[in-house]
Design a protein around this motif. Structure first.
Motif, mmCIF file in Angstrom:
data_model
loop_
_atom_site.group_PDB
_atom_site.id
_atom_site.type_symbol
_atom_site.label_atom_id
_atom_site.label_comp_id
_atom_site.label_asym_id
_atom_site.label_seq_id
_atom_site.Cartn_x
_atom_site.Cartn_y
_atom_site.Cartn_z
ATOM 1 N N TRP A 162 4.316 -77.959 22.520
ATOM 2 C CA TRP A 162 3.904 -78.027 23.921
ATOM 3 C C TRP A 162 2.785 -79.054 24.122
ATOM 4 C CZ3 TRP A 162 4.974 -76.594 28.801
ATOM 5 C CH2 TRP A 162 3.938 -76.532 29.738
ATOM 6 N N LEU A 163 1.783 -79.009 23.290
ATOM 7 C CA LEU A 163 0.593 -79.832 23.494
ATOM 8 C C LEU A 163 0.771 -81.279 23.033
ATOM 9 C CD1 LEU A 163 -2.105 -77.224 22.459
ATOM 10 C CD2 LEU A 163 -1.698 -78.115 24.768
ATOM 11 N N THR A 164 1.807 -81.558 22.275
ATOM 12 C CA THR A 164 2.059 -82.927 21.840
ATOM 13 C C THR A 164 3.204 -83.579 22.616
ATOM 14 O OG1 THR A 164 3.496 -82.135 20.051
ATOM 15 C CG2 THR A 164 1.171 -82.507 19.522
ATOM 16 N N TYR A 165 3.689 -82.897 23.625
ATOM 17 C CA TYR A 165 4.792 -83.404 24.439
ATOM 18 C C TYR A 165 4.233 -84.321 25.528
ATOM 19 C CZ TYR A 165 9.192 -83.075 27.104
ATOM 20 O OH TYR A 165 10.369 -83.340 27.758
ATOM 21 N N ASP A 166 4.821 -85.488 25.696
ATOM 22 C CA ASP A 166 4.346 -86.467 26.679
ATOM 23 C C ASP A 166 5.407 -86.667 27.753
ATOM 24 O OD1 ASP A 166 3.393 -88.623 28.147
ATOM 25 O OD2 ASP A 166 2.741 -89.757 26.389
ATOM 26 N N ALA A 167 5.192 -86.006 28.899
ATOM 27 C CA ALA A 167 6.147 -86.128 29.996
ATOM 28 C C ALA A 167 5.852 -87.328 30.875
ATOM 29 C CB ALA A 167 6.130 -84.859 30.845
ATOM 30 N N VAL A 168 4.594 -87.721 30.994
ATOM 31 C CA VAL A 168 4.237 -88.857 31.853
ATOM 32 C C VAL A 168 4.930 -90.129 31.359
ATOM 33 C CG1 VAL A 168 2.339 -90.241 32.760
ATOM 34 C CG2 VAL A 168 2.064 -87.766 32.495
ATOM 35 N N ALA A 169 5.080 -90.255 30.057
ATOM 36 C CA ALA A 169 5.714 -91.441 29.486
ATOM 37 C C ALA A 169 7.202 -91.538 29.804
ATOM 38 C CB ALA A 169 5.515 -91.445 27.970
ATOM 39 N N LEU A 170 7.795 -90.446 30.289
ATOM 40 C CA LEU A 170 9.222 -90.483 30.637
ATOM 41 C C LEU A 170 9.501 -91.282 31.895
ATOM 42 C CD1 LEU A 170 9.968 -86.668 30.111
ATOM 43 C CD2 LEU A 170 10.780 -88.528 28.624
ATOM 44 N N ALA A 171 8.512 -91.370 32.790
ATOM 45 C CA ALA A 171 8.752 -91.907 34.130
ATOM 46 C C ALA A 171 9.419 -93.284 34.137
ATOM 47 C CB ALA A 171 7.441 -91.930 34.915
ATOM 48 N N PRO A 172 8.994 -94.252 33.324
ATOM 49 C CA PRO A 172 9.629 -95.568 33.377
ATOM 50 C C PRO A 172 11.091 -95.581 32.948
ATOM 51 C CG PRO A 172 7.459 -95.712 32.359
ATOM 52 C CD PRO A 172 7.808 -94.253 32.452
ATOM 53 N N ARG A 173 11.542 -94.498 32.333
ATOM 54 C CA ARG A 173 12.938 -94.417 31.893
ATOM 55 C C ARG A 173 13.828 -93.726 32.920
ATOM 56 N NH1 ARG A 173 12.223 -91.029 26.823
ATOM 57 N NH2 ARG A 173 14.508 -90.966 26.979
ATOM 58 N N ILE A 174 13.247 -93.262 34.016
ATOM 59 C CA ILE A 174 14.016 -92.516 35.017
ATOM 60 C C ILE A 174 14.353 -93.432 36.185
ATOM 61 C CG2 ILE A 174 13.955 -90.584 36.639
ATOM 62 C CD1 ILE A 174 12.103 -89.166 34.606
ATOM 63 N N THR A 175 15.635 -93.697 36.351
ATOM 64 C CA THR A 175 16.095 -94.604 37.403
ATOM 65 C C THR A 175 16.729 -93.863 38.575
ATOM 66 O OG1 THR A 175 18.213 -94.896 36.265
ATOM 67 C CG2 THR A 175 16.458 -96.468 35.750
ATOM 68 N N GLN A 176 17.014 -92.577 38.399
ATOM 69 C CA GLN A 176 17.614 -91.802 39.488
ATOM 70 C C GLN A 176 16.600 -91.632 40.627
ATOM 71 O OE1 GLN A 176 17.492 -90.903 36.250
ATOM 72 N NE2 GLN A 176 19.290 -89.703 35.631
ATOM 73 N N PRO A 177 17.081 -91.485 41.862
ATOM 74 C CA PRO A 177 16.176 -91.144 42.961
ATOM 75 C C PRO A 177 15.437 -89.850 42.646
ATOM 76 C CG PRO A 177 18.359 -91.708 43.795
ATOM 77 C CD PRO A 177 18.483 -91.602 42.302
ATOM 78 N N THR A 178 14.117 -89.877 42.787
ATOM 79 C CA THR A 178 13.295 -88.745 42.362
ATOM 80 C C THR A 178 12.323 -88.350 43.458
ATOM 81 O OG1 THR A 178 13.445 -89.432 40.042
ATOM 82 C CG2 THR A 178 11.655 -87.935 40.618
ATOM 83 N N LEU A 179 12.250 -87.052 43.707
ATOM 84 C CA LEU A 179 11.334 -86.476 44.695
ATOM 85 C C LEU A 179 10.360 -85.544 43.995
ATOM 86 C CD1 LEU A 179 10.485 -85.522 47.649
ATOM 87 C CD2 LEU A 179 12.212 -83.722 47.324
#
Length: 298
Positions: free
Chosen positions: A222-239
């Protein structure tokens, strides 16, 4: 009105149990857009995923909520372990199940993550082009810096990671799982040692289906998981739908800024727990998410 079908599907040899919510008139006008829904860390589907899925079905979607491997009605061991990789894998197979259902248009699949599931839905979306649209409500989106701010600094985080790795090693050697409460107003060992009404109130989230236990081995992943770094890989419309008074708004700001595709964010009012079961937050979130899916899953 909606109807609910209890379903099971496979996730790499583990039988997962879910609720498929459908409009009463499903099939009358052809296949429906489908949405996979999941909620907070350690949660079972009854805590908040069912609530959102049912409301999406009332607005014309086929919506699937489910219990992750080792949680609730689903099979799998070890039980009640917050394992991000395992949860992302389960979401991938939930998408497979939903896309293959006769009521669903496989070309119009969306994903809705509430709180911690925002991270896992985002992770799957970053690698799964079948997910055409992504919505995140009260999203918990962390990286190392945010974890340090949320959990008392770098030393406190390192201590929890060490505890988690020791608990994992003990499980692998002996099969013994060390648990503490997820939430407690009196036990300082709890993952959230606070008096949180949503989780402790039987009229809200303190239900028999949710055992309020946290496997200490969860801390490391849990504490070593980096979700913020995923953002540049997401191309789908996101809300994103969030509040500055809810959990870690910094993560939502940074994640939104990094998204590679079309993006929108609604800042409203309310605490983190209001978005789980309180009005007007749930109604506003569902209405906003429905409009987003209406635009992006047309």
């Amino acid at each position: 009105m909606t109807r609910t079908i209890k379903v099971t599907f496979d996730s790499e040899g583990v039988a997962l149990t879910g609720n498929l919510f459908l409009p009463d008139d499903a099939g009358a006008s052809g296949p429906l857009p489908g949405v996979v829904v999941a909620g907070t860390w350690t949660s079972v589907k009854e805590l908040m995923a069912d609530r959102y899925a049912e409301r999406l079905a009332a607005r014309g979607h086929a919506a699937l909520s489910f219990d992750f491997t080792g949680f609730g009605e689903s099979a799998g061991t070890p039980r009640d372990v917050e394992d991000p990789a395992r949860k992302v894998r389960d979401i991938h197979h939930a998408v497979t199940f939903l896309a293959g259902h006769e009521a669903v248009d496989a070309g119009r699949i969306g994903a809705l993550g509430i709180c911690a599931a925002a991270m896992y839905m985002s992770d799957n979306a970053a690698r799964d082009p079948r997910v055409r649209s992504l919505a995140l409500v009260a999203p918990w989106l962390h990286d190392a810096a945010i974890c340090e701010a949320a959990y008392g600094g770098a030393e406190a985080v390192a201590e929890r990671v060490k505890t988690g790795r020791e608990a994992r090693a003990r499980y692998e050697e002996t099969g013994e799982i060390a648990y503490v409460p997820v939430v407690s107003a009196t036990d300082e060992r709890a993952a959230m040692p606070y008096d949180i009404d949503f989780y402790l109130n039987p009229a809200r989230g303190g239900i028999p289906a949710w055992p309020n236990r946290f496997a200490l081995m969860s801390w490391a992943d849990w504490l070593t998981y980096d979700a913020v770094a995923l953002a540049p890989r997401i191309t789908q419309p996101t809300l994103l739908v969030h509040s500055e008074d809810a959990a870690i708004p910094e993560g939502a700001h940074r994640f939104h800024a990094g998204l590679a595709g079309p993006k929108d964010i609604l800042w409203t009012q309310g605490t983190q727990f209001d978005f789980y079961d309180q009005e007007p937050q749930v109604a506003l979130a569902v209405d906003t998410v429905t409009a987003h899916f209406g635009r992006t899953l047309a």
